[in-house]
Design an enzyme around this catalytic site. Structure first.
Site, mmCIF file in Angstrom:
data_model
loop_
_atom_site.group_PDB
_atom_site.id
_atom_site.type_symbol
_atom_site.label_atom_id
_atom_site.label_comp_id
_atom_site.label_asym_id
_atom_site.label_seq_id
_atom_site.Cartn_x
_atom_site.Cartn_y
_atom_site.Cartn_z
ATOM 1 N N CYS A 117 0.944 -1.279 -0.173
ATOM 2 C CA CYS A 117 -0.061 0.040 0.060
ATOM 3 C C CYS A 117 0.770 1.166 0.058
ATOM 4 O O CYS A 117 0.329 2.496 -0.381
ATOM 5 C CB CYS A 117 -1.056 0.013 1.192
ATOM 6 S SG CYS A 117 -1.917 -1.473 1.218
ATOM 7 N N HIS A 257 -3.213 6.767 2.533
ATOM 8 C CA HIS A 257 -3.756 5.747 2.173
ATOM 9 C C HIS A 257 -5.048 5.368 2.881
ATOM 10 O O HIS A 257 -4.896 5.425 4.199
ATOM 11 C CB HIS A 257 -2.878 4.584 2.192
ATOM 12 C CG HIS A 257 -3.209 3.242 2.261
ATOM 13 N ND1 HIS A 257 -4.125 2.595 1.056
ATOM 14 C CD2 HIS A 257 -3.142 1.997 2.988
ATOM 15 C CE1 HIS A 257 -4.597 1.413 1.331
ATOM 16 N NE2 HIS A 257 -3.890 1.011 2.388
ATOM 17 N N ASN A 287 -10.417 -0.312 0.088
ATOM 18 C CA ASN A 287 -8.858 -0.370 0.077
ATOM 19 C C ASN A 287 -8.415 -0.735 -1.275
ATOM 20 O O ASN A 287 -8.452 -1.591 -1.391
ATOM 21 C CB ASN A 287 -8.291 -1.229 1.206
ATOM 22 C CG ASN A 287 -6.965 -1.185 1.504
ATOM 23 O OD1 ASN A 287 -6.179 -0.684 0.523
ATOM 24 N ND2 ASN A 287 -6.424 -1.822 2.463
HETATM 25 O O1 UT7 Z 1 -3.870 -1.510 3.496
HETATM 26 C C1 UT7 Z 1 -2.930 -2.216 4.067
HETATM 27 C C2 UT7 Z 1 -3.046 -2.073 5.664
HETATM 28 N N1 UT7 Z 1 -4.063 -2.733 6.100
HETATM 29 C C3 UT7 Z 1 -4.732 -2.170 7.281
HETATM 30 O O2 UT7 Z 1 -4.247 -1.236 7.407
HETATM 31 C C4 UT7 Z 1 -5.785 -2.787 7.860
HETATM 32 C C5 UT7 Z 1 -5.668 -2.764 9.356
HETATM 33 N N2 UT7 Z 1 -6.874 -3.496 9.968
HETATM 34 C C6 UT7 Z 1 -8.251 -3.376 9.945
HETATM 35 O O3 UT7 Z 1 -8.610 -2.232 9.214
HETATM 36 C C7 UT7 Z 1 -9.100 -4.003 10.927
HETATM 37 O O4 UT7 Z 1 -8.365 -4.638 11.669
HETATM 38 C C8 UT7 Z 1 -9.947 -4.846 9.953
HETATM 39 C C9 UT7 Z 1 -11.026 -3.941 9.557
HETATM 40 C C10 UT7 Z 1 -9.189 -5.510 9.036
HETATM 41 C C11 UT7 Z 1 -10.927 -5.580 11.157
HETATM 42 O O5 UT7 Z 1 -11.439 -4.907 12.264
HETATM 43 P P1 UT7 Z 1 -11.289 -5.139 13.692
HETATM 44 O O6 UT7 Z 1 -12.076 -4.485 14.361
HETATM 45 O O7 UT7 Z 1 -9.737 -5.268 13.872
HETATM 46 O O8 UT7 Z 1 -11.961 -6.686 14.010
HETATM 47 P P2 UT7 Z 1 -11.098 -8.182 14.151
HETATM 48 O O9 UT7 Z 1 -10.229 -8.646 13.332
HETATM 49 O O10 UT7 Z 1 -10.668 -7.824 15.700
HETATM 50 O O11 UT7 Z 1 -12.516 -8.969 14.542
HETATM 51 C C12 UT7 Z 1 -13.418 -8.706 15.204
HETATM 52 C C13 UT7 Z 1 -14.672 -9.736 15.280
HETATM 53 C C14 UT7 Z 1 -14.286 -11.184 15.095
HETATM 54 O O12 UT7 Z 1 -15.318 -11.854 15.717
HETATM 55 P P3 UT7 Z 1 -14.962 -12.398 17.064
HETATM 56 O O13 UT7 Z 1 -13.616 -13.285 17.267
HETATM 57 O O14 UT7 Z 1 -14.652 -11.295 18.053
HETATM 58 O O15 UT7 Z 1 -16.150 -13.320 17.474
HETATM 59 C C15 UT7 Z 1 -14.194 -11.339 13.553
HETATM 60 O O16 UT7 Z 1 -14.300 -12.717 13.344
HETATM 61 O O17 UT7 Z 1 -15.358 -9.159 13.797
HETATM 62 C C16 UT7 Z 1 -15.499 -10.601 13.252
HETATM 63 N N3 UT7 Z 1 -15.233 -10.348 11.793
HETATM 64 C C17 UT7 Z 1 -16.346 -9.817 10.951
HETATM 65 N N4 UT7 Z 1 -17.738 -9.971 11.140
HETATM 66 C C18 UT7 Z 1 -18.398 -9.552 10.250
HETATM 67 C C19 UT7 Z 1 -14.189 -10.236 10.872
HETATM 68 N N5 UT7 Z 1 -14.568 -9.708 9.667
HETATM 69 C C20 UT7 Z 1 -15.813 -9.667 9.614
HETATM 70 C C21 UT7 Z 1 -16.785 -9.317 8.681
HETATM 71 N N6 UT7 Z 1 -18.249 -9.203 9.059
HETATM 72 N N7 UT7 Z 1 -16.358 -9.168 7.321
#
Ligand code: UT7
Length: 330
Positions: A117, A257, A287
């Site tokens: 990115c 970004h 993204n």
């Molecule tokens: O561009 C390159 C650099 N990339 C980034 O900068 C991305 C950085 N990371 C992020 O933006 C975030 O971490 C994400 C958007 C990818 C994820 O958000 P989060 O708030 O960190 O969620 P998480 O991974 O901690 O997941 C929280 C919960 C999980 O469920 P449990 O384990 O708490 O029951 C996931 O399984 O949300 C669940 N989850 C979803 N639920 C519904 C993960 N993806 C989804 C989804 N829909 N699409």
């Protein structure tokens, strides 16, 4: 090195993929919801390129638009630098394809940079070095990504995040005090596994097994990346501004970004630059990795949101973890 040469951006362009995939469409494909995606990321929809379009086609479209704005022809470009992690194929470079597709016949050097990115900022930094040392005069820098073709549409952790698109700028040697004031590049290799496409390279050559195990798709430990993103991007923003003797209040436009609105809101708070100054389109594009900065920059320029002499701050972070900044007097 001559101090009289500056690197000025004289044209911007983009390729906006036609197809739209909304959060509601994704609700029918994986276990997710519009509410989760909107609240956790700020994304409502993302763009998808038609099947017969390649990464280099999108890039060529963006470069042609940027050339038009710059009032330059393809053969005026003496270097093409392409940031991408989703190129047409491993060999040759996507930049070589771009040279062909814009109709340049001057055999200028064309090469890809791989910094995920941050690829556009890395490319801009390389272009700046070539221009300031007199080794290039007019450079096309592109960020282009066909991320939806590297997406596991059975993995809700990633498939809701990414989209396709391309953005480009034309930068040229200039004698005025306007142009790129600084670039800063960084890589923290302690987190290489947090964002990767593990299959298809020398480590895991393509095989029936790697395909069956879905190793050719993007994998991300989102939470790990999120944790460092806010700190690294904020530090990079502050370093860029300070290195040039400015304060954050002097920044007019932030072209960042866009991976997650929560990351950008946190950076905005931490460095004390209001979100209103950020050129944002995450809601409609998702993204787009290396394309995210040049697409949003092009939109801001065409909407008249960037004026002559404005201080434009670019910041990006992605797989590697690689990140960086550029500060530009527009
Ligand atoms: O561009 C390159 C650099 N990339 C980034 O900068 C991305 C950085 N990371 C992020 O933006 C975030 O971490 C994400 C958007 C990818 C994820 O958000 P989060 O708030 O960190 O969620 P998480 O991974 O901690 O997941 C929280 C919960 C999980 O469920 P449990 O384990 O708490 O029951 C996931 O399984 O949300 C669940 N989850 C979803 N639920 C519904 C993960 N993806 C989804 C989804 N829909 N699409």
């Amino acid at each position: 090195m001559s101090v009289d040469i500056n690197t000025r951006i004289i044209g911007t362009g983009k390729y906006k993929a036609e197809g739209v995939l909304t959060n509601h469409d994704l609700e029918k494909m994986v276990d997710t919801s519009d509410q989760w995606i909107t609240e956790r990321t700020g994304i409502s929809e993302r763009r998808i390129a038609p099947k017969d379009v390649a990464t280099s086609d999108m890039a060529a479209g963006a470069v042609k638009e940027a050339l038009d704005m710059a009032g330059k022809k393809p053969d005026d470009i003496d270097m093409i630098i392409c940031g991408t992690v989703t190129g047409d194929m491993p060999l040759p470079s996507t930049a070589a394809m771009i040279q062909k597709k814009i109709g340049a016949s001057n055999m200028c050097p064309a090469f890809d940079v791989s910094a995920a990115c941050a690829g556009f900022i890395y490319g801009l930094s390389v272009a700046d070095a070539f221009i300031k040392t007199g080794k290039a005069k007019t450079v096309a820098i592109v960020g282009t990504e066909m991320l939806t073709r590297f997406m596991d549409f059975e993995d809700r952790n990633t498939c809701v995040l990414f989209g396709d698109g391309a953005g480009a700028v034309i930068a040229t040697a200039d004698q005025s005090d306007r142009g790129i004031l600084s670039t800063h590049l960084y890589t923290d290799s302690s987190l290489t596994a947090a964002l990767q496409i593990p299959g298809g390279g020398s480590l895991e050559p393509a095989s029936a097994e790697t395909i069956a195990n879905r190793r050719h798709f993007i994998q991300m430990e989102g939470r790990e990346v999120f944790k460092v993103a806010v700190k690294y991007l904020s530090d990079a923003a502050e370093t860029a501004v300070k290195a040039n003797g400015y304060s954050v209040d002097d920044v007019n436009v932030v072209s960042a970004h866009q991976a997650n609105m929560r990351i950008l809101s946190a950076v905005s708070k931490r460095v004390n630059i209001p979100l209103e100054k950020f050129a944002l389109n995450l809601k409609y594009y998702g993204n787009t990795s290396s394309a995210s900065i040049p697409i949003s920059l092009d939109e801001a320029v065409r909407e008249g949101k960037v004026s002559e002499n404005d201080l434009v701050l670019m910041i990006a972070l992605g797989g590697g973890i690689s990140w960086g900044s550029a500060l530009i007097k527009w």
